[in-house]
Design a protein around this motif. Structure first.
Motif, mmCIF file in Angstrom:
data_model
loop_
_atom_site.group_PDB
_atom_site.id
_atom_site.type_symbol
_atom_site.label_atom_id
_atom_site.label_comp_id
_atom_site.label_asym_id
_atom_site.label_seq_id
_atom_site.Cartn_x
_atom_site.Cartn_y
_atom_site.Cartn_z
ATOM 1 N N ILE B 66 0.978 -1.244 -0.172
ATOM 2 C CA ILE B 66 -0.090 0.132 0.037
ATOM 3 C C ILE B 66 0.886 1.132 -0.001
ATOM 4 O O ILE B 66 0.628 2.328 -0.809
ATOM 5 N N GLY B 67 1.749 1.276 0.753
ATOM 6 C CA GLY B 67 2.586 2.503 0.897
ATOM 7 C C GLY B 67 3.735 2.616 -0.062
ATOM 8 O O GLY B 67 4.946 3.422 0.196
ATOM 9 N N SER B 68 4.017 1.439 -0.929
ATOM 10 C CA SER B 68 5.246 1.548 -1.698
ATOM 11 C C SER B 68 5.038 2.598 -2.765
ATOM 12 O O SER B 68 3.913 2.718 -3.128
ATOM 13 N N THR B 69 6.247 2.739 -3.671
ATOM 14 C CA THR B 69 6.084 3.543 -4.585
ATOM 15 C C THR B 69 6.429 2.485 -6.014
ATOM 16 O O THR B 69 6.330 3.279 -7.057
ATOM 17 N N ASP B 70 6.438 1.407 -5.700
ATOM 18 C CA ASP B 70 6.451 0.446 -6.763
ATOM 19 C C ASP B 70 4.783 0.334 -7.226
ATOM 20 O O ASP B 70 3.846 0.591 -6.345
ATOM 21 N N PRO B 71 4.580 -0.139 -8.396
ATOM 22 C CA PRO B 71 3.085 -0.289 -8.738
ATOM 23 C C PRO B 71 2.762 -1.319 -7.798
ATOM 24 O O PRO B 71 3.148 -2.236 -7.427
ATOM 25 N N LEU B 72 1.180 -1.307 -7.745
ATOM 26 C CA LEU B 72 0.516 -2.311 -6.747
ATOM 27 C C LEU B 72 0.867 -3.757 -7.695
ATOM 28 O O LEU B 72 0.990 -3.544 -8.997
ATOM 29 N N ASN B 73 0.816 -4.540 -6.813
ATOM 30 C CA ASN B 73 1.235 -5.862 -7.597
ATOM 31 C C ASN B 73 -0.246 -6.642 -7.544
ATOM 32 O O ASN B 73 -0.756 -7.302 -6.845
ATOM 33 N N GLN B 74 -0.375 -6.677 -9.161
ATOM 34 C CA GLN B 74 -1.669 -7.198 -9.505
ATOM 35 C C GLN B 74 -1.814 -8.715 -9.318
ATOM 36 O O GLN B 74 -2.940 -9.207 -8.863
ATOM 37 N N GLY B 75 -0.630 -9.249 -9.470
ATOM 38 C CA GLY B 75 -0.770 -10.887 -9.172
ATOM 39 C C GLY B 75 -1.220 -11.249 -7.786
ATOM 40 O O GLY B 75 -1.826 -12.172 -7.369
ATOM 41 N N TYR B 76 -0.455 -10.200 -7.041
ATOM 42 C CA TYR B 76 -0.996 -10.613 -5.293
ATOM 43 C C TYR B 76 -2.182 -10.222 -4.929
ATOM 44 O O TYR B 76 -2.926 -10.902 -4.353
ATOM 45 N N LEU B 77 -2.526 -9.069 -5.486
ATOM 46 C CA LEU B 77 -4.230 -8.780 -5.496
ATOM 47 C C LEU B 77 -5.231 -9.934 -5.920
ATOM 48 O O LEU B 77 -6.215 -10.030 -5.351
ATOM 49 N N GLU B 78 -4.756 -10.350 -7.025
ATOM 50 C CA GLU B 78 -5.537 -11.574 -7.835
ATOM 51 C C GLU B 78 -5.536 -12.817 -6.780
ATOM 52 O O GLU B 78 -6.643 -13.529 -6.260
ATOM 53 N N LYS B 79 -4.483 -13.021 -6.285
ATOM 54 C CA LYS B 79 -4.325 -14.351 -5.397
ATOM 55 C C LYS B 79 -5.117 -13.979 -3.721
ATOM 56 O O LYS B 79 -5.803 -14.714 -3.484
ATOM 57 N N LEU B 80 -5.173 -12.677 -3.465
ATOM 58 C CA LEU B 80 -5.770 -12.391 -2.294
ATOM 59 C C LEU B 80 -7.255 -12.506 -2.561
ATOM 60 O O LEU B 80 -8.016 -12.876 -1.679
ATOM 61 N N LYS B 81 -7.793 -11.970 -3.643
ATOM 62 C CA LYS B 81 -9.068 -11.880 -3.868
ATOM 63 C C LYS B 81 -9.637 -13.548 -3.896
ATOM 64 O O LYS B 81 -10.762 -13.557 -3.450
ATOM 65 N N GLY B 82 -8.792 -14.356 -4.555
ATOM 66 C CA GLY B 82 -9.017 -15.838 -4.538
ATOM 67 C C GLY B 82 -9.285 -16.149 -3.179
ATOM 68 O O GLY B 82 -10.244 -16.954 -3.073
ATOM 69 N N LEU B 83 -8.241 -16.090 -2.297
ATOM 70 C CA LEU B 83 -8.459 -16.396 -0.762
ATOM 71 C C LEU B 83 -9.514 -15.899 -0.311
ATOM 72 O O LEU B 83 -10.365 -16.638 0.572
ATOM 73 N N ILE B 84 -9.906 -14.651 -0.532
ATOM 74 C CA ILE B 84 -11.290 -14.170 0.101
ATOM 75 C C ILE B 84 -12.302 -14.938 -0.347
ATOM 76 O O ILE B 84 -13.166 -15.343 0.432
ATOM 77 N N GLU B 85 -12.449 -15.283 -1.523
ATOM 78 C CA GLU B 85 -13.819 -16.075 -2.002
ATOM 79 C C GLU B 85 -13.637 -17.296 -1.314
ATOM 80 O O GLU B 85 -14.596 -17.808 -1.068
ATOM 81 N N ARG B 86 -12.591 -18.066 -1.129
ATOM 82 C CA ARG B 86 -12.504 -19.229 -0.364
ATOM 83 C C ARG B 86 -12.813 -19.255 0.993
ATOM 84 O O ARG B 86 -13.511 -19.736 1.562
ATOM 85 N N VAL B 87 -12.192 -18.059 1.930
ATOM 86 C CA VAL B 87 -12.515 -18.031 3.412
ATOM 87 C C VAL B 87 -13.709 -17.327 3.740
ATOM 88 O O VAL B 87 -14.170 -17.691 4.512
ATOM 89 N N GLU B 88 -14.225 -16.271 2.689
ATOM 90 C CA GLU B 88 -15.147 -15.340 3.212
ATOM 91 C C GLU B 88 -14.961 -14.934 4.587
ATOM 92 O O GLU B 88 -15.666 -15.078 5.536
ATOM 93 N N PRO B 89 -13.966 -14.188 4.508
ATOM 94 C CA PRO B 89 -13.440 -13.389 5.823
ATOM 95 C C PRO B 89 -14.321 -12.268 6.445
ATOM 96 O O PRO B 89 -15.158 -11.666 5.485
ATOM 97 N N LEU B 90 -14.543 -12.133 7.526
ATOM 98 C CA LEU B 90 -15.127 -10.825 8.180
ATOM 99 C C LEU B 90 -14.781 -9.544 7.561
ATOM 100 O O LEU B 90 -15.436 -8.576 7.240
ATOM 101 N N TRP B 91 -13.391 -9.445 7.518
ATOM 102 C CA TRP B 91 -12.788 -8.177 6.911
ATOM 103 C C TRP B 91 -11.292 -8.405 6.731
ATOM 104 O O TRP B 91 -10.776 -9.677 6.938
ATOM 105 N N VAL B 92 -10.718 -7.568 5.970
ATOM 106 C CA VAL B 92 -9.242 -7.909 5.352
ATOM 107 C C VAL B 92 -8.163 -6.732 5.771
ATOM 108 O O VAL B 92 -8.507 -5.664 4.983
ATOM 109 N N PRO B 93 -7.478 -6.750 6.858
ATOM 110 C CA PRO B 93 -6.772 -5.744 7.032
ATOM 111 C C PRO B 93 -5.330 -5.927 6.365
ATOM 112 O O PRO B 93 -4.772 -7.179 5.960
ATOM 113 N N ASP B 94 -4.617 -5.016 6.506
ATOM 114 C CA ASP B 94 -3.117 -4.830 6.023
ATOM 115 C C ASP B 94 -2.549 -3.829 6.558
ATOM 116 O O ASP B 94 -3.141 -3.008 7.321
ATOM 117 N N HIS B 95 -1.215 -3.392 6.463
ATOM 118 C CA HIS B 95 -0.454 -2.476 7.320
ATOM 119 C C HIS B 95 -0.246 -1.037 6.460
ATOM 120 O O HIS B 95 -0.191 -1.010 5.308
#
Lengths: 60, 289
Positions: B66-95
């Protein structure tokens, strides 16, 4: 230089310091009455080395 | 998103997998480290599926950039979205931090300068992530050991402004506020008073270590009394907020960790009003008993 360019330069300088490379980050961070900016930055640099050592010890 | 109250949870660590799966101990919820499960299959995901069948789960990440000046990592976000669909978490924090630059990973959660340009950068990236995931995220305040000379405001103003502009929520780490208070000499109550209460969705509690004059955020000790006192103050300020303990070193047995969590329950039970307890339901009433 300002804005995002300044942020990127700060991150590059910080990373160079953590990796033990030449860096200007000390001039961009504040000392405290007790500890110099270098002492404070060394907390991050030492933590990086310890994590690296831990990862190598675990895997090899 | 209104503030649901999950009660009292623990960070799920591999040391406790077997115990949790076999004994199904009492815990209101678990927080997982998302990156540990961003894999195509295998034992970690099999264990996670079993735990998700029995407990609510929150997915906490450490690599969103989130705070990096590198571009957001689309591959990471796609994996995260896939895990969200599997886990159905109450919420999703990061730093609220940066970890990478020029694609080099520091393996640390590194601080940012508190200035307008960085606020704009982070608010924009959080908005992009939320749009892609189709849900608001939570951001967590860091512990830190050094301040940037280019900072223009205190950390609490920086955090509050990002939350306001991006529409995200907050995971408020009480231990991190205590550590930064000690290392940077501000009053922790000032930090808590300045945070927009309606955006606080979760608390973290943890232990730390002393290194000379500095406190280091090691998560390898029990929660200390001053952090418990600050937790009580935060409950008084914000009301019932879902609370969990993080432990990443010198990990005790699950039973010992669960006993430490009971301290949080008892503090909440004695701090919150009858009305707040009624709203919060079962978990606090058990703590009061």
């Amino acid at each position: 230089m300002g804005g995002l360019d300044q942020l990127r330069q700060l991150q590059q300088d910080f990373m160079h310091y953590v990796l033990g490379e030449q860096s200007e980050i000390v001039t961009q961070t504040e000392s405290t009455p007790v500890l110099s900016a270098k002492d404070l930055l060394d907390i991050y640099a030492t933590a990086y080395k310890l994590r690296l050592k831990g990862a190598i010890s675990t895997n090899y | 998103m209104s503030r649901p109250f999950l009660g009292f949870g623990l960070g799920l660590r591999t040391d406790h997998y077997q115990y949790v799966i076999e004994h199904r101990p009492q815990a209101d919820w678990f927080e997982i480290i998302s990156e540990n499960y961003m894999v195509p299959g295998g034992k970690p995901l099999a264990n996670l599926d079993k735990i998700c069948a029995d407990y609510p789960v929150v997915m906490h990440g450490v690599s969103m950039l989130i705070g990096s000046t590198d571009p957001l990592n689309q591959g990471y976000l796609e994996k995260l979205k896939g895990l969200i669909e599997r886990v159905e978490p109450l919420w999703v924090p990061d730093h609220l931090c940066w970890t990478h630059v020029d694609q080099v990973n520091s393996h640390d959660l590194l601080l940012l300068p508190y200035d307008e340009a960085t606020i704009n950068h982070l608010a924009d990236r959080i908005s992009q992530v939320q749009y892609f995931l189709g849900r608001p995220i939570l951001i967590e305040n860091l512990s830190s050991y050094v301040c940037c000379t280019q900072s223009e405001m205190p950390e609490w103003e920086f955090v509050s402004e990002i939350v306001k502009r991006s529409g995200c929520y907050l995971l408020l780490d009480i231990n991190n506020i205590f550590i930064s208070d000690h290392n940077h000499h501000f009053k922790p109550e000032t930090y808590i008073d300045a945070i927009p209460g309606e955006r606080v969705m979760q608390f973290h509690l943890a232990g730390h270590s002393y290194n000379g004059d500095m406190i280091i955020d090691t998560h390898d000790h029990d929660v200390c009394d001053p952090v418990w006192a600050l937790y009580e103050y935060a409950l008084w300020r914000f009301g019932a907020v879902s609370t969990m303990i993080e432990r990443d070193g010198n990990i005790p047995t699950f039973t010992e960790l669960r006993a430490e969590l009971a301290i949080a329950e008892s503090i909440a039970a004695k701090t919150l009003t009858e009305q707040q307890i009624e709203i919060s339901g079962r978990a606090l009433l058990r703590g009061a008993g």
